[in-house]
Design an enzyme around this catalytic site. Structure first.
Site, mmCIF file in Angstrom:
data_model
loop_
_atom_site.group_PDB
_atom_site.id
_atom_site.type_symbol
_atom_site.label_atom_id
_atom_site.label_comp_id
_atom_site.label_asym_id
_atom_site.label_seq_id
_atom_site.Cartn_x
_atom_site.Cartn_y
_atom_site.Cartn_z
ATOM 1 C CG HIS A 163 44.493 43.989 36.188
ATOM 2 N ND1 HIS A 163 45.173 43.252 37.121
ATOM 3 C CD2 HIS A 163 43.265 43.415 36.081
ATOM 4 C CE1 HIS A 163 44.397 42.265 37.560
ATOM 5 N NE2 HIS A 163 43.241 42.346 36.942
ATOM 6 C CD GLU A 185 47.631 34.262 39.965
ATOM 7 O OE1 GLU A 185 48.308 34.656 40.948
ATOM 8 O OE2 GLU A 185 46.545 34.779 39.643
ATOM 9 C CE LYS A 235 48.123 38.090 42.026
ATOM 10 N NZ LYS A 235 47.312 37.440 40.980
ATOM 11 C CB SER A 276 41.622 38.618 34.037
ATOM 12 O OG SER A 276 42.269 38.481 35.284
ATOM 13 C CG ASP A 288 48.139 36.365 37.311
ATOM 14 O OD1 ASP A 288 48.082 35.463 36.439
ATOM 15 O OD2 ASP A 288 47.139 36.798 37.904
ATOM 16 C CD GLU A 335 45.337 43.380 40.883
ATOM 17 O OE1 GLU A 335 46.535 43.036 40.993
ATOM 18 O OE2 GLU A 335 44.412 42.553 40.726
ATOM 19 C CE LYS A 372 41.906 36.193 42.054
ATOM 20 N NZ LYS A 372 41.925 36.258 40.562
ATOM 21 C CG ASP A 378 43.265 33.445 39.385
ATOM 22 O OD1 ASP A 378 42.176 33.155 39.892
ATOM 23 O OD2 ASP A 378 43.517 34.602 38.959
ATOM 24 C CG HIS A 399 44.019 41.753 45.495
ATOM 25 N ND1 HIS A 399 44.593 42.988 45.322
ATOM 26 C CD2 HIS A 399 44.655 40.927 44.614
ATOM 27 C CE1 HIS A 399 45.522 42.917 44.379
ATOM 28 N NE2 HIS A 399 45.579 41.683 43.945
ATOM 29 C CD GLU A 413 48.094 40.322 38.863
ATOM 30 O OE1 GLU A 413 48.622 39.797 39.862
ATOM 31 O OE2 GLU A 413 46.881 40.259 38.621
HETATM 32 P P1 PGA Z 1 40.911 39.822 38.502
HETATM 33 O O1 PGA Z 1 42.367 39.270 38.264
HETATM 34 O O2 PGA Z 1 40.884 41.023 37.611
HETATM 35 O O3 PGA Z 1 40.039 38.709 37.966
HETATM 36 O O4 PGA Z 1 40.695 40.103 39.927
HETATM 37 C C1 PGA Z 1 43.327 39.119 39.204
HETATM 38 C C2 PGA Z 1 44.093 37.881 38.872
HETATM 39 O O5 PGA Z 1 44.050 37.403 37.715
HETATM 40 O O6 PGA Z 1 44.749 37.339 39.747
HETATM 41 ZN ZN ZN Z 2 45.348 35.609 38.298
#
Ligand code: PGA
Ligand code: ZN
Length: 399
Positions: A140, A267, A368, A39, A226, A190, A317, A292, A345, A149
């Site tokens: 995810h 988040e 995280k 994402s 999140d 995750e 990140k 984020d 991560h 999340e």
């Molecule tokens: P990602 O998402 O799949 O882009 O790593 C994790 C997040 O949104 O925190």
């Molecule tokens: Zn996020």
């Protein structure tokens, strides 16, 4: 002095190809691997196809050979210059961030000290609380919850070890509750539990798991989410499995969740360009409101969020921005406003443990990086080692 830069293609936790970089000096080698998101924010550094390895290895080598590994700024400047774009779309954010972090590791290795110590010196004085992803859906885990999340923070833990121990107990307790209720649950990208349940059920089941663990271990655990709301946004509404919310309805809904479940952490509650909406929510709630996709570890977007009081917490990140220097600048700017820092991560990860060191070097409040799964555990176990190495206390939770 950098003598050679070598890349190889390796695999990430989703089984996809990613890149590993080795920066070689006469005295040492530093190695780093690139994670990847599902994402992703639209303004992130772009990952380039790992199979372009030959061409890019040539270009990065030419740019970096001859620079001192102790001159991180110069290495990162040379990477930007070789790339020539805003978002690393030429050499790739994945190729850039691995060279950048491998440089720092080569420098630390040359000195015979751990990476966190090289980056922070005496400033590494706190350890982050692990922000554990225990139930997940969205991008995810297809078919699970709308909210991406459901997170936990073991705020009552007195050491990092105890904190991670408590997170694993909640993750295990959830498995038990799903079984008791006859709900089939699998694991998402995750390592969080994914099941055909509504968001409300997820909150209820997680509350039950937490209270059982609190009763058994006497350690307070708080919840976070999140929302990854950009993934829900269709241009006009936030689309959940069972309803669609306008921006104002979304803000009230999230504020209500914060109240009802005493959420410590929220988040991306709104889509990635709604700096004003974030500000409205941040004013209304007493919780960490974290950007984020909104901020993508980018100083310009953080400046905008400062101007508009959009958030009080930044997600960091490194691969969103492409170099360690830019990452450190983002952290510094956020800290100058007294924001909390959360080092994170990606959903596609490797066994690279570097993130653990960054979380300590940046004195992050939270890290995280999931609860289970080898690629997550690599960071968490490294923090257990770091805890043994330094006399640090746990970060302060101000909310
Ligand atoms: P990602 O998402 O799949 O882009 O790593 C994790 C997040 O949104 O925190
Ligand atoms: Zn996020």
């Amino acid at each position: 002095i950098i003598e050679d830069v070598q890349y190889r293609i390796v695999f990430d936790s989703r089984g996809r190809e990613t890149v590993e970089c080795e920066v070689v000096t006469e005295e040492s080698v530093g190695r780093a691997m690139a994670p990847s998101g599902a994402s992703t924010g639209s303004e992130e550094a772009v990952a380039v196809d790992p199979f372009k390895i030959e061409e890019i290895e040539d270009r990065v080598s030419r740019a970096l050979i001859g620079i001192s590994v102790f001159d991180q700024r110069e290495v990162d400047r040379a990477l930007r210059e070789e790339d020539g774009t805003e978002n690393f779309s030429s050499i790739g954010g994945n190729f850039a961030i691995t060279a950048s972090i491998a440089t720092a590791k080569a420098a630390a290795n040359a000195l015979g000290i751990p990476l966190f110590q090289y980056l922070a010196g005496a400033l590494a004085e706190t350890l982050p609380y692990p922000l554990g992803n225990v139930i997940g859906g969205g991008a995810h885990a297809e078919g699970s919850t709308s909210i991406q999340e459901f997170l936990i923070i073991p705020v009552g833990a007195e050491s990092f070890f105890e904190a991670q121990y408590i997170n694993t107990r909640v993750h295990m307790q959830l498995k038990k509750i799903f079984k008791e209720r006859g709900i089939f649950a699998a694991k998402g990208d995750e390592g969080a539990w994914a099941a055909q349940i509504t968001d409300e059920q997820a909150f209820e089941i997680l509350s039950e798991a937490i209270s059982r663990v609190e009763d058994e271990h006497g350690v307070k655990v708080r919840m976070g989410v999140d929302v990854a709301a950009t993934e829900l946004w269709d241009g006009e509404r936030y689309v959940y499995k069972d309803r669609k919310l306008t921006k104002e309805e979304q803000i009230s809904y999230i504020a209500e969740l914060v109240d009802r479940y005493e959420l410590l952490y929220v988040e991306d509650p709104l889509q990635e360009n709604d700096f004003e909406g974030f500000a409205e929510l941040t004013k209304q709630v007493r919780a960490m409101v974290c950007g984020d996709d909104l901020l993508v570890t980018n100083v310009r977007r953080i400046e905008r969020a400062i101007e508009l009081s959009s958030v009080n917490t930044v997600l960091i990140k490194p691969n969103q921005i492409g170099t360690l220097s830019d990452t450190a600048d983002a952290v510094r700017l956020a800290k100058s406003r007294n924001w909390d820092v959360v080092v994170s991560h990606r959903s596609g990860e490797t066994e690279d443990e570097g993130l653990a060191h960054l979380s300590v070097a940046f004195n992050a409040t939270l890290i995280k990086t999931g609860v289970v799964g080898g690629e997550r555990i690599a960071k968490l176990n490294e923090l257990i080692r770091i805890e043994e190495m330094i006399d640090a206390k746990m970060a302060e939770i101000r909310w």
